[in-house]
Design a protein around this motif. Structure first.
Motif, mmCIF file in Angstrom:
data_model
loop_
_atom_site.group_PDB
_atom_site.id
_atom_site.type_symbol
_atom_site.label_atom_id
_atom_site.label_comp_id
_atom_site.label_asym_id
_atom_site.label_seq_id
_atom_site.Cartn_x
_atom_site.Cartn_y
_atom_site.Cartn_z
ATOM 1 N N GLU A 87 0.834 -1.209 0.000
ATOM 2 C CA GLU A 87 0.000 0.000 0.000
ATOM 3 C C GLU A 87 0.868 1.260 0.000
ATOM 4 O OE1 GLU A 87 -3.528 0.009 -0.072
ATOM 5 O OE2 GLU A 87 -3.039 -2.035 -0.637
ATOM 6 N N LEU A 88 2.013 1.199 0.663
ATOM 7 C CA LEU A 88 2.910 2.372 0.662
ATOM 8 C C LEU A 88 3.330 2.705 -0.764
ATOM 9 C CD1 LEU A 88 5.294 1.638 3.708
ATOM 10 C CD2 LEU A 88 3.040 2.731 3.701
ATOM 11 N N LEU A 89 3.628 1.664 -1.530
ATOM 12 C CA LEU A 89 3.998 1.861 -2.943
ATOM 13 C C LEU A 89 2.806 2.348 -3.742
ATOM 14 C CD1 LEU A 89 6.035 -1.213 -4.229
ATOM 15 C CD2 LEU A 89 6.848 1.135 -3.941
ATOM 16 N N ARG A 90 1.671 1.676 -3.549
ATOM 17 C CA ARG A 90 0.470 1.958 -4.337
ATOM 18 C C ARG A 90 0.042 3.418 -4.208
ATOM 19 N NH1 ARG A 90 -5.407 0.655 -4.377
ATOM 20 N NH2 ARG A 90 -5.476 0.128 -2.173
ATOM 21 N N TRP A 91 0.228 3.980 -3.007
ATOM 22 C CA TRP A 91 -0.195 5.355 -2.756
ATOM 23 C C TRP A 91 0.941 6.355 -2.917
ATOM 24 C CZ3 TRP A 91 -5.239 6.315 -2.635
ATOM 25 C CH2 TRP A 91 -6.091 5.237 -2.366
ATOM 26 N N GLY A 92 2.087 5.877 -3.421
ATOM 27 C CA GLY A 92 3.181 6.799 -3.740
ATOM 28 C C GLY A 92 3.839 7.418 -2.519
ATOM 29 N N LEU A 93 3.884 6.668 -1.417
ATOM 30 C CA LEU A 93 4.436 7.237 -0.183
ATOM 31 C C LEU A 93 5.925 6.971 -0.015
ATOM 32 C CD1 LEU A 93 1.636 6.414 2.432
ATOM 33 C CD2 LEU A 93 1.777 8.304 0.799
ATOM 34 N N GLY A 128 -1.731 -0.001 18.057
ATOM 35 C CA GLY A 128 -1.507 -1.354 17.534
ATOM 36 C C GLY A 128 -0.780 -1.361 16.204
ATOM 37 N N GLY A 129 -0.511 -0.167 15.639
ATOM 38 C CA GLY A 129 0.203 -0.099 14.362
ATOM 39 C C GLY A 129 0.954 1.213 14.246
ATOM 40 N N VAL A 130 2.130 1.152 13.623
ATOM 41 C CA VAL A 130 2.959 2.344 13.409
ATOM 42 C C VAL A 130 3.476 2.301 11.974
ATOM 43 C CG1 VAL A 130 5.043 3.595 14.131
ATOM 44 C CG2 VAL A 130 3.684 2.382 15.849
ATOM 45 N N VAL A 131 3.489 3.470 11.331
ATOM 46 C CA VAL A 131 4.005 3.573 9.964
ATOM 47 C C VAL A 131 4.969 4.750 9.891
ATOM 48 C CG1 VAL A 131 3.392 4.116 7.550
ATOM 49 C CG2 VAL A 131 1.991 2.531 8.869
ATOM 50 N N HIS A 132 6.024 4.562 9.108
ATOM 51 C CA HIS A 132 6.967 5.653 8.861
ATOM 52 C C HIS A 132 7.195 5.782 7.358
ATOM 53 C CE1 HIS A 132 10.257 8.336 8.888
ATOM 54 N NE2 HIS A 132 11.183 7.444 8.609
ATOM 55 N N THR A 133 7.106 7.007 6.850
ATOM 56 C CA THR A 133 7.439 7.247 5.438
ATOM 57 C C THR A 133 8.146 8.592 5.311
ATOM 58 O OG1 THR A 133 5.588 8.588 4.602
ATOM 59 C CG2 THR A 133 5.196 6.212 4.815
ATOM 60 N N HIS A 134 8.741 8.794 4.145
ATOM 61 C CA HIS A 134 9.261 10.108 3.754
ATOM 62 C C HIS A 134 8.403 10.624 2.605
ATOM 63 C CE1 HIS A 134 13.456 8.422 5.098
ATOM 64 N NE2 HIS A 134 12.675 8.706 6.134
ATOM 65 N N SER A 135 7.102 10.441 2.697
ATOM 66 C CA SER A 135 6.227 10.843 1.582
ATOM 67 C C SER A 135 6.465 12.321 1.281
ATOM 68 C CB SER A 135 4.771 10.545 1.917
ATOM 69 O OG SER A 135 4.325 11.298 3.001
ATOM 70 N N PRO A 136 6.554 12.681 -0.009
ATOM 71 C CA PRO A 136 7.191 13.954 -0.368
ATOM 72 C C PRO A 136 6.493 15.217 0.113
ATOM 73 C CG PRO A 136 6.393 12.785 -2.323
ATOM 74 C CD PRO A 136 6.290 11.840 -1.175
ATOM 75 N N TYR A 137 5.205 15.333 -0.006
ATOM 76 C CA TYR A 137 4.569 16.588 0.403
ATOM 77 C C TYR A 137 4.623 16.752 1.919
ATOM 78 C CZ TYR A 137 2.954 17.594 -4.315
ATOM 79 O OH TYR A 137 2.912 17.888 -5.651
#
Ligand SMILES: [Zn+2]
Length: 246
Positions: free
Chosen positions: A18-24, A93-102
């Motif tokens: 999903e991270l890929l699919r949403w361009g994150l 119960g869940g943690v996410v980390h990204t460098h999504s550009p905006y």
């Protein structure tokens, strides 16, 4: 027989797509983890593997100090941050980390994303806050996440000059928050190019947030044996459909 841990590994693995699919994410720069309910364990991505080669068996099981309990590979380099959040926020119960550009652009200038559109009122209930600058390697990032989000409605924090961390009741909810964070970061940025942006009045933010968190969406499915029975008069009224607030 699949165990709850097997199912969590499969879920965390699949959510990376999903991270890929949403361009994150670019290359291997984001990660998802999930807490095994009722335990002191978390499942996280192995470090440095590309998203399309991840398998559930490769997912790493760690304790909540970030120590590997099960898995052949090294865990994500952000494991300490995830583990700190789970240790200090039993509700997460869940943690996410990204460098999504905006969103990361907002973090680079150290400015919270103002709650200027209804979608932000719904999902975040406030501005998306900025957390402190912290280098990877110890508990600093985790401390910054927890300190910033403590008592805040937003499930997302922009860690200064770094990127986004999101939390959720489970891994999927944290991924949704990461997707929505990037979406509103982009929209509010675009709005800024057109003219000044103003924050919604607090009372409207409160009403949006309350409605979205408590009323919006589909009611839980009725048990099969009761499906033919008429709905009780006090059944919650639900409106709209997933992803399309109405
Ligand atoms: Zn990072």
């Amino acid at each position: 027989m699949t165990t709850p841990l097997d199912r969590l590994k499969a879920e965390v693995c699949a959510l990376h797509a999903e991270l890929l699919r949403w361009g994150l994410v670019a290359w291997t720069s984001g990660n998802v983890s999930g807490r095994l309910p009722g335990s002191e364990l978390m499942v996280i991505k192995p470090s440095g593997l590309s998203y399309d080669e991840l398998t559930p068996e490769q997912m790493i099981v760690c304790d909540l100090d970030g120590k590997v309990v099960e898995g052949e590979l090294s865990p994500s380099s952000d494991t300490a941050a995830h583990a700190y959040v789970y240790r200090n926020r039993p509700d997460v119960g869940g943690v996410v980390h990204t460098h999504s550009p905006y969103a990361t652009a907002w973090s680079a200038v150290g400015e919270p994303i103002p709650c200027a559109i209804t979608a932000m009122g719904d999902e975040f209930g406030d501005d998306i806050p900025v957390g402190p600058f912290a280098l990877i390697g110890d508990d600093s990032i985790g401390q910054g996440i927890v300190a910033t989000l403590d008592g805040h409605r937003s499930p997302a924090v922009l860690m200064r000059q770094h990127g986004v961390f999101t939390i959720g009741k489970n891994a999927k909810a944290a991924v949704k928050a990461a997707v929505m964070c990037e979406d509103v970061a982009r929209t509010v940025h675009l709005a800024r190019q057109l003219g000044p942006v103003s924050r919604l009045p607090q009372q409207d933010i409160d009403r949006l947030y309350d409605r979205y968190q408590n009323v919006y969406g589909q009611a839980p499915a009725a048990p099969a044996q009761a499906s033919a029975a008429p709905a009780p008069a006090q059944a919650p009224v639900t409106v709209g459909s997933e992803g399309e607030p109405a």
